[in-house]
Design a protein around this motif. Structure first.
Motif, PDB file in Angstrom:
ATOM      1  N   UNK A  34       0.814  -1.210   0.000  1.00 23.68           N
ATOM      2  CA  UNK A  34       0.000   0.000   0.000  1.00 23.68           C
ATOM      3  C   UNK A  34       0.857   1.274   0.000  1.00 23.68           C
ATOM      4  N   UNK A  35       2.084   1.165  -0.531  1.00 26.25           N
ATOM      5  CA  UNK A  35       2.995   2.300  -0.657  1.00 26.25           C
ATOM      6  C   UNK A  35       3.478   2.374  -2.099  1.00 26.25           C
ATOM      7  N   UNK A  36       3.432   3.572  -2.654  1.00 28.58           N
ATOM      8  CA  UNK A  36       3.913   3.801  -4.020  1.00 28.58           C
ATOM      9  C   UNK A  36       5.098   4.761  -3.965  1.00 28.58           C
ATOM     10  N   UNK A  37       6.121   4.469  -4.743  1.00 29.75           N
ATOM     11  CA  UNK A  37       7.318   5.298  -4.808  1.00 29.75           C
ATOM     12  C   UNK A  37       7.380   5.972  -6.172  1.00 29.75           C
ATOM     13  N   UNK A  38       7.711   7.255  -6.175  1.00 25.13           N
ATOM     14  CA  UNK A  38       7.939   8.004  -7.409  1.00 25.13           C
ATOM     15  C   UNK A  38       9.231   8.791  -7.223  1.00 25.13           C
ATOM     16  N   UNK A  39       9.807   9.258  -8.322  1.00 24.58           N
ATOM     17  CA  UNK A  39      11.026  10.060  -8.213  1.00 24.58           C
ATOM     18  C   UNK A  39      11.014  11.177  -9.247  1.00 24.58           C
ATOM     19  N   UNK A  40      11.800  12.209  -8.936  1.00 21.02           N
ATOM     20  CA  UNK A  40      11.916  13.336  -9.856  1.00 21.02           C
ATOM     21  C   UNK A  40      13.194  14.101  -9.543  1.00 21.02           C
ATOM     22  N   UNK A  41      13.436  15.123 -10.349  1.00 19.47           N
ATOM     23  CA  UNK A  41      14.575  16.004 -10.142  1.00 19.47           C
ATOM     24  C   UNK A  41      14.115  17.443 -10.031  1.00 19.47           C
ATOM     25  N   UNK A  42      14.856  18.254  -9.302  1.00 21.85           N
ATOM     26  CA  UNK A  42      14.496  19.664  -9.180  1.00 21.85           C
ATOM     27  C   UNK A  42      14.844  20.442 -10.448  1.00 21.85           C
ATOM     28  N   UNK A  88      17.447  14.440  -1.588  1.00 20.84           N
ATOM     29  CA  UNK A  88      18.740  13.779  -1.496  1.00 20.84           C
ATOM     30  C   UNK A  88      19.832  14.665  -0.925  1.00 20.84           C
ATOM     31  N   UNK A  89      19.721  15.979  -1.120  1.00 23.58           N
ATOM     32  CA  UNK A  89      20.728  16.868  -0.535  1.00 23.58           C
ATOM     33  C   UNK A  89      20.079  18.191  -0.136  1.00 23.58           C
ATOM     34  N   UNK A  90      20.849  19.028   0.545  1.00 19.82           N
ATOM     35  CA  UNK A  90      20.324  20.296   1.072  1.00 19.82           C
ATOM     36  C   UNK A  90      19.867  21.236  -0.044  1.00 19.82           C
ATOM     37  N   UNK A  91      20.544  21.230  -1.164  1.00 22.46           N
ATOM     38  CA  UNK A  91      20.139  22.071  -2.287  1.00 22.46           C
ATOM     39  C   UNK A  91      18.778  21.632  -2.828  1.00 22.46           C
ATOM     40  N   UNK A  92      18.589  20.320  -2.989  1.00 23.10           N
ATOM     41  CA  UNK A  92      17.292  19.806  -3.432  1.00 23.10           C
ATOM     42  C   UNK A  92      16.218  20.161  -2.418  1.00 23.10           C
ATOM     43  N   UNK A  93      16.547  20.020  -1.141  1.00 16.46           N
ATOM     44  CA  UNK A  93      15.603  20.340  -0.062  1.00 16.46           C
ATOM     45  C   UNK A  93      15.162  21.803  -0.173  1.00 16.46           C
ATOM     46  N   UNK A  94      16.117  22.713  -0.342  1.00 14.25           N
ATOM     47  CA  UNK A  94      15.798  24.142  -0.444  1.00 14.25           C
ATOM     48  C   UNK A  94      14.911  24.423  -1.655  1.00 14.25           C
ATOM     49  N   UNK A  95      15.240  23.807  -2.792  1.00 11.21           N
ATOM     50  CA  UNK A  95      14.431  24.004  -4.002  1.00 11.21           C
ATOM     51  C   UNK A  95      13.013  23.490  -3.803  1.00 11.21           C
ATOM     52  N   UNK A  96      12.885  22.348  -3.156  1.00 11.23           N
ATOM     53  CA  UNK A  96      11.561  21.769  -2.906  1.00 11.23           C
ATOM     54  C   UNK A  96      10.773  22.606  -1.903  1.00 11.23           C
ATOM     55  N   UNK A  97      11.434  23.070  -0.853  1.00 10.21           N
ATOM     56  CA  UNK A  97      10.769  23.885   0.168  1.00 10.21           C
ATOM     57  C   UNK A  97      10.239  25.180  -0.440  1.00 10.21           C
ATOM     58  N   UNK A  98      10.983  25.738  -1.362  1.00 12.11           N
ATOM     59  CA  UNK A  98      10.561  26.975  -2.025  1.00 12.11           C
ATOM     60  C   UNK A  98       9.254  26.785  -2.796  1.00 12.11           C
ATOM     61  N   UNK A  99       9.012  25.568  -3.266  1.00 10.03           N
ATOM     62  CA  UNK A  99       7.808  25.277  -4.045  1.00 10.03           C
ATOM     63  C   UNK A  99       6.622  24.813  -3.183  1.00 10.03           C
ATOM     64  N   UNK A 100       6.827  24.654  -1.878  1.00 10.33           N
ATOM     65  CA  UNK A 100       5.747  24.178  -1.007  1.00 10.33           C
ATOM     66  C   UNK A 100       4.609  25.195  -0.985  1.00 10.33           C
ATOM     67  N   UNK A 101       3.391  24.759  -1.293  1.00 11.99           N
ATOM     68  CA  UNK A 101       2.258  25.688  -1.330  1.00 11.99           C
ATOM     69  C   UNK A 101       1.921  26.279   0.046  1.00 11.99           C
TER      70      UNK A 101
END
Length: 164
Positions: A34-42, A88-101
């Motif tokens: 009952x878990x689905x995994x997806x992946x992407x890049x910033x 995966x890293x702090x840079x990805x985290x920052x980019x993702x956080x910036x897009x959080x609605x």
């Protein structure tokens, strides 16, 4: 109801697709369906591309199926579509956080290695093996496998916290 986990790196051709493939297999081996995994890049430079051949070779040599990956780009929509977002890293985290609605959405964002029993505050990133040699892919796969084992063990608690 399916619990969805997104793993995200920079180009979605090395680290996050490796984690995607490993997590799927570990969940299957644990009988978790009952878990689905997806992946992407910033970044979108590799959208539509297969996995880096070195990453795919390393996975194949370790007994994983790396043949199905197609790179995708992380967007704000991923917050609506996933329960847990792992950078995966702090840079990805920052980019993702910036897009959080919303702030509540950003609370579902974590570092992938936050589940790694060997990670420390100073060593929380999955290093990008793209610029290095084979040894980088070996190191990253070991890190991903170890972290995936710990993450799979946490799945029941993660699902329970979503339901409360």
């Amino acid at each position: 109801m399916t619990y969805r986990i997104a793993v995200v790196c920079l180009g979605n051709i090395c680290r996050s697709p490796m984690a995607h493939v490993v997590l799927e297999k570990k969940l299957e081996e644990a009988g978790v369906d009952d878990v689905e995994i997806v992946s992407s890049g910033t970044g979108g430079w590799h959208t539509g591309d297969p996995m880096d051949p070195r990453a795919a070779d390393r996975l194949t040599q370790a007994g994983y199926d790396a043949s199905q990956h197609v790179a995708r780009k992380f967007t704000t929509d991923w917050y609506a579509e996933n329960d847990l977002l792992l950078a995966m890293d702090e840079s990805n985290y920052a980019d993702m956080a910036e897009l959080a609605p919303t702030v509540a959405d950003s609370e579902r964002l974590r570092m992938f290695r936050s589940f790694d029993p060997q990670a420390t505050e100073q060593d929380i990133e999955v290093p990008d093996p793209w610029f290095g040699g084979e040894e980088g892919f070996v190191e990253v796969l070991a890190m991903i496998e170890r972290t995936s084992d710990a993450l799979v063990a946490e799945i029941p608690a993660l699902i329970a916290s979503r339901q409360s």
